[in-house]
Design a protein around this motif. Structure first.
Motif, PDB file in Angstrom:
ATOM      1  N   GLY A   9       0.813  -1.224   0.000  1.00 58.43           N
ATOM      2  CA  GLY A   9       0.000   0.000   0.000  1.00 58.43           C
ATOM      3  C   GLY A   9       0.839   1.264   0.000  1.00 58.43           C
ATOM      4  N   GLY A  10       0.157   2.394  -0.010  1.00 56.95           N
ATOM      5  CA  GLY A  10       0.795   3.705  -0.180  1.00 56.95           C
ATOM      6  C   GLY A  10       1.905   4.018   0.811  1.00 56.95           C
ATOM      7  N   THR A  11       1.682   3.755   2.102  1.00 53.26           N
ATOM      8  CA  THR A  11       2.736   4.088   3.081  1.00 53.26           C
ATOM      9  C   THR A  11       3.934   3.161   2.907  1.00 53.26           C
ATOM     10  OG1 THR A  11       1.361   2.845   4.613  1.00 53.26           O
ATOM     11  CG2 THR A  11       1.464   5.213   4.952  1.00 53.26           C
ATOM     12  N   ASN A  15       8.433   6.345  -0.193  1.00 55.91           N
ATOM     13  CA  ASN A  15       9.654   7.001  -0.681  1.00 55.91           C
ATOM     14  C   ASN A  15      10.613   5.915  -1.197  1.00 55.91           C
ATOM     15  OD1 ASN A  15      11.068   5.910   1.613  1.00 55.91           O
ATOM     16  ND2 ASN A  15      10.184   7.566   2.839  1.00 55.91           N
ATOM     17  N   LEU A  16      11.764   6.345  -1.698  1.00 56.70           N
ATOM     18  CA  LEU A  16      12.670   5.382  -2.345  1.00 56.70           C
ATOM     19  C   LEU A  16      13.206   4.346  -1.358  1.00 56.70           C
ATOM     20  CD1 LEU A  16      14.665   7.671  -4.828  1.00 56.70           C
ATOM     21  CD2 LEU A  16      12.584   6.331  -5.231  1.00 56.70           C
ATOM     22  N   GLU A  17      13.487   4.770  -0.121  1.00 54.85           N
ATOM     23  CA  GLU A  17      13.997   3.810   0.877  1.00 54.85           C
ATOM     24  C   GLU A  17      12.967   2.716   1.120  1.00 54.85           C
ATOM     25  OE1 GLU A  17      14.421   7.167   1.326  1.00 54.85           O
ATOM     26  OE2 GLU A  17      16.519   6.922   0.718  1.00 54.85           O
ATOM     27  N   ARG A  18      11.700   3.153   1.230  1.00 57.11           N
ATOM     28  CA  ARG A  18      10.657   2.147   1.499  1.00 57.11           C
ATOM     29  C   ARG A  18      10.448   1.231   0.293  1.00 57.11           C
ATOM     30  NH1 ARG A  18       6.215   5.381   5.143  1.00 57.11           N
ATOM     31  NH2 ARG A  18       7.635   5.802   6.869  1.00 57.11           N
ATOM     32  N   ILE A  19      10.568   1.772  -0.899  1.00 56.30           N
ATOM     33  CA  ILE A  19      10.431   0.917  -2.088  1.00 56.30           C
ATOM     34  C   ILE A  19      11.571  -0.106  -2.110  1.00 56.30           C
ATOM     35  CG2 ILE A  19      10.528   0.896  -4.624  1.00 56.30           C
ATOM     36  CD1 ILE A  19       8.980   3.555  -4.559  1.00 56.30           C
ATOM     37  N   TYR A  20      12.745   0.339  -1.701  1.00 58.80           N
ATOM     38  CA  TYR A  20      13.893  -0.578  -1.620  1.00 58.80           C
ATOM     39  C   TYR A  20      13.599  -1.678  -0.599  1.00 58.80           C
ATOM     40  CZ  TYR A  20      18.701  -2.198  -1.243  1.00 58.80           C
ATOM     41  OH  TYR A  20      19.828  -2.982  -1.232  1.00 58.80           O
ATOM     42  N   VAL A  36       6.341 -15.173  -7.989  1.00 61.21           N
ATOM     43  CA  VAL A  36       5.820 -13.984  -7.318  1.00 61.21           C
ATOM     44  C   VAL A  36       5.282 -12.950  -8.309  1.00 61.21           C
ATOM     45  CG1 VAL A  36       6.411 -12.059  -5.795  1.00 61.21           C
ATOM     46  CG2 VAL A  36       7.493 -14.287  -5.437  1.00 61.21           C
ATOM     47  N   ALA A  37       4.086 -12.428  -8.006  1.00 62.50           N
ATOM     48  CA  ALA A  37       3.593 -11.223  -8.681  1.00 62.50           C
ATOM     49  C   ALA A  37       3.358 -10.189  -7.592  1.00 62.50           C
ATOM     50  CB  ALA A  37       2.299 -11.510  -9.437  1.00 62.50           C
ATOM     51  N   VAL A  38       3.686  -8.923  -7.880  1.00 66.59           N
ATOM     52  CA  VAL A  38       3.554  -7.862  -6.891  1.00 66.59           C
ATOM     53  C   VAL A  38       2.557  -6.822  -7.410  1.00 66.59           C
ATOM     54  CG1 VAL A  38       4.840  -6.205  -5.483  1.00 66.59           C
ATOM     55  CG2 VAL A  38       6.006  -8.202  -6.394  1.00 66.59           C
ATOM     56  N   VAL A  39       1.756  -6.287  -6.506  1.00 69.73           N
ATOM     57  CA  VAL A  39       0.848  -5.191  -6.864  1.00 69.73           C
ATOM     58  C   VAL A  39       1.204  -4.000  -5.993  1.00 69.73           C
ATOM     59  CG1 VAL A  39      -1.564  -4.420  -6.877  1.00 69.73           C
ATOM     60  CG2 VAL A  39      -1.001  -6.778  -7.520  1.00 69.73           C
ATOM     61  N   VAL A  40       1.346  -2.826  -6.601  1.00 69.59           N
ATOM     62  CA  VAL A  40       1.689  -1.646  -5.802  1.00 69.59           C
ATOM     63  C   VAL A  40       0.640  -0.546  -5.915  1.00 69.59           C
ATOM     64  CG1 VAL A  40       4.198  -1.874  -5.678  1.00 69.59           C
ATOM     65  CG2 VAL A  40       3.154  -0.845  -7.708  1.00 69.59           C
ATOM     66  N   SER A  41       0.531   0.205  -4.808  1.00 71.13           N
ATOM     67  CA  SER A  41      -0.257   1.441  -4.782  1.00 71.13           C
ATOM     68  C   SER A  41       0.642   2.602  -5.194  1.00 71.13           C
ATOM     69  CB  SER A  41      -0.724   1.740  -3.354  1.00 71.13           C
ATOM     70  OG  SER A  41      -1.705   0.853  -2.951  1.00 71.13           O
ATOM     71  N   ALA A  42       0.045   3.773  -5.296  1.00 72.65           N
ATOM     72  CA  ALA A  42       0.818   5.007  -5.481  1.00 72.65           C
ATOM     73  C   ALA A  42       1.476   5.367  -4.153  1.00 72.65           C
ATOM     74  CB  ALA A  42      -0.112   6.119  -5.924  1.00 72.65           C
ATOM     75  N   MET A  43       2.531   6.198  -4.207  1.00 72.71           N
ATOM     76  CA  MET A  43       3.151   6.690  -2.967  1.00 72.71           C
ATOM     77  C   MET A  43       2.083   7.392  -2.132  1.00 72.71           C
ATOM     78  SD  MET A  43       6.601   8.378  -4.464  1.00 72.71           S
ATOM     79  CE  MET A  43       8.047   7.432  -4.914  1.00 72.71           C
ATOM     80  N   SER A  44       2.148   7.244  -0.807  1.00 73.34           N
ATOM     81  CA  SER A  44       1.051   7.762   0.012  1.00 73.34           C
ATOM     82  C   SER A  44       0.881   9.272  -0.194  1.00 73.34           C
ATOM     83  CB  SER A  44       1.267   7.463   1.495  1.00 73.34           C
ATOM     84  OG  SER A  44       2.351   8.188   1.966  1.00 73.34           O
ATOM     85  N   GLY A  45      -0.335   9.712  -0.299  1.00 73.07           N
ATOM     86  CA  GLY A  45      -0.638  11.132  -0.529  1.00 73.07           C
ATOM     87  C   GLY A  45      -0.721  11.469  -2.015  1.00 73.07           C
ATOM     88  N   SER A  85       5.204   1.227  -9.836  1.00 71.15           N
ATOM     89  CA  SER A  85       5.477  -0.089 -10.433  1.00 71.15           C
ATOM     90  C   SER A  85       6.841  -0.061 -11.131  1.00 71.15           C
ATOM     91  CB  SER A  85       4.366  -0.514 -11.400  1.00 71.15           C
ATOM     92  OG  SER A  85       4.246   0.400 -12.458  1.00 71.15           O
ATOM     93  N   GLY A  86       7.131   1.029 -11.829  1.00 68.80           N
ATOM     94  CA  GLY A  86       8.435   1.150 -12.501  1.00 68.80           C
ATOM     95  C   GLY A  86       9.570   1.214 -11.486  1.00 68.80           C
ATOM     96  N   LEU A  87       9.379   2.017 -10.436  1.00 67.48           N
ATOM     97  CA  LEU A  87      10.449   2.165  -9.438  1.00 67.48           C
ATOM     98  C   LEU A  87      10.743   0.844  -8.727  1.00 67.48           C
ATOM     99  CD1 LEU A  87       9.557   5.656  -7.871  1.00 67.48           C
ATOM    100  CD2 LEU A  87      11.564   5.085  -9.275  1.00 67.48           C
ATOM    101  N   LEU A  88       9.692   0.098  -8.420  1.00 63.15           N
ATOM    102  CA  LEU A  88       9.938  -1.180  -7.726  1.00 63.15           C
ATOM    103  C   LEU A  88      10.655  -2.158  -8.664  1.00 63.15           C
ATOM    104  CD1 LEU A  88       9.775  -2.994  -5.275  1.00 63.15           C
ATOM    105  CD2 LEU A  88       7.472  -3.655  -5.964  1.00 63.15           C
TER     106      LEU A  88
END
Ligand code: ADP
Ligand code: ASP
Ligand code: MG
Length: 424
Positions: A9-11, A15-20, A36-45, A85-88
């Motif tokens: 989820g968003g939180t 940020n980049l550290e959390r995506i890492y 594994v398949a991953v689903v991501v939200s947008a950055m919180s806010g 999704s791109g950043l992860l």
């Protein structure tokens, strides 16, 4: 080897550290040999900011209503998930994990045409399954799909949960892990009641009620899908050390399992307390007490897509006039009043009154089916705190109570403790 869908989820991707850090969670499962398949939200806010941009585009002088094309709303608000999704995928690649991003239309995740609140109709999991078989991780942008008009469609706020469960069903995953900023589903929102306890398991029906009645930890639709497709869904924390002991446990990962009622051995009478803010009450005074009056009120409101919730009709004193009170989301009050105003003749009421800023608190538990006195306990506990009840509705497994907004937190804590939920 198992097939796992992981949603963040968003939180968790704020940020980049959390995506890492998220990438480390993913790598753990890949290293264990799982697909594994991953689903991501947008950055919180981010989604809030995008919605705000859409709503605040300056208008031509004289134009009043905030009008915008829902397809363009979707084009804008879906962009937050594209970024994460791109950043992860980049973070995973930097760790040596074979990964690529997928937008909803690329899979494709097909939805209906209800832009802004679309429902998933079909997911073709074949290509994702094939690539997972080759060891590639699919990083899917949540919250979005493609409509029959060939345009991007979003799934309503909180919709990445639904993307994740739908993909899990689509690729026949063994498990769907919803990673968030809490380590499971609690007896009530832990931000309101620090004494809330984490549940080891919660039944689908209870989770469905919790989510519908305000607990935003899972989107309602995701729980429906998990129930229908029997997706083994866990809610767990992304903030724990990805390599801590037990984090990679295949059968019993840390967190809360959403499951069939039969899987829960010790079922409590009450499982949890939920609350929903921003409710409003509308009262029609001195209505004609005759057949057809409810249809005359609620028909036009339904046509205007106004979601009416609690309805209370008073007994008429003289057999000719009555009062009708009901609730709608605060944001819909003005629209509802205007609909009622333009149908005043047909409905035949005297005056209409409204009040915003109310809160609905709900007590939820499957055990209520077989226990009497659950509602009376709530009423007594609220009375002792001087909290006035404005309306009540019940179903087999829940009691909802409407109260004044400022009492929300006190009411949640009072109900939480009166059923002993804060005790171990
Ligand atoms: P995400 O961004 O990961 O999707 P959300 O903010 O949508 O996370 O949902 C997680 C939040 O849900 C928690 O931070 C918590 O405050 C809230 N919440 C409300 N009710 C509950 C509950 N019963 N159990 C756990 N969390 C809850
Ligand atoms: N980003 C979307 C929202 O904030 C979807 C989600 O996070 O689930 O509503
Ligand atoms: Mg959410």
């Amino acid at each position: 080897m198992a097939r796992i869908v992981m949603k963040f989820g968003g939180t968790s991707v704020a940020n980049l550290e959390r995506i890492y850090n998220v990438a480390r969670h993913v790598k753990r499962e890949v290293d264990a040999g799982h697909e594994v398949a991953v689903v991501v939200s947008a950055m919180s806010g981010k989604t809030n900011e995008l919605v705000d941009w859409v709503q605040n585009m300056p208008k031509v002088a004289g134009a009043d209503s905030p009008f915008y094309d829902a397809r363009e709303y979707d084009a804008v608000v879906a962009s937050g998930e594209q970024v994460t999704s791109g950043l992860l995928a980049i973070a995973l690649q930097s760790m040596g994990v074979n990964a690529r991003s997928w937008q909803g239309w690329q899979i494709p995740i097909k939805t209906d045409n209800a832009h802004g609140a679309a429902r998933i109709q079909e997911i073709d999991g074949a290509e994702i399954i094939r690539r997972m078989g080759e060891g590639q991780v699919a990083v899917v942008a949540g919250f979005q799909g493609i409509g029959p008009d060939n345009r991007i469609a979003t799934l309503g706020r909180g919709g990445s949960d639904t993307s994740a469960v739908a993909i899990a069903a689509g690729v026949k995953a063994d498990r769907c892990d919803i990673y968030t900023d809490v380590d499971g589903v609690y007896t009530t929102d832990p931000r309101i009641e620090p004494k809330a306890r984490r549940l080891k398991k919660i039944a689908f029906e209870e989770m469905l009620e919790m989510a519908s009645l305000g607990a935003k930890v899972l989107q309602v639709r995701s729980v429906e899908l998990a129930m229908v497709h029997k997706v083994r869904t866990f809610v767990r924390s992304s903030f724990e050390d990805p390599d801590a002991p037990g984090m990679g446990d295949l059968l019993n990962p840390p967190g809360t399992l959403i499951c069939d009622e039969e899987e829960i051995v010790e079922q409590e009478v009450v499982t949890g307390i939920a609350y929903a803010k921003d409710e409003a009450q509308i009262s029609l005074r001195r209505l004609a007490d005759r057949p057809g009056v409810s249809a005359a009120i609620f028909g036009p409101l339904a046509e205007a897509h106004i979601n009416v919730d609690m309805i209370v009709q008073n007994i008429s004193e003289d057999g000719s006039k009555t009062d009708m009170t009901f609730t709608v989301p605060s944001g819909d009050v003005d629209k509802a009043l205007s609909v009622l105003g333009s149908n005043k003749e047909k409905i035949g009421f005297d005056v209409v009154q409204s009040e915003k800023g109310l809160v609905k608190v709900s007590v939820i538990g499957i055990g209520m089916r077989s226990h009497a006195g659950v509602a009376a306990t709530a009423f007594k506990a609220l009375a002792e705190k001087g909290i006035n009840i404005k309306a009540i509705t019940t179903s087999e497994i829940k009691i909802s109570i409407l109260i004044d907004g400022p009492y929300a937190e006190l009411a949640v804590r009072t109900l939480h403790s009166c059923y002993g939920l804060d005790k171990n």
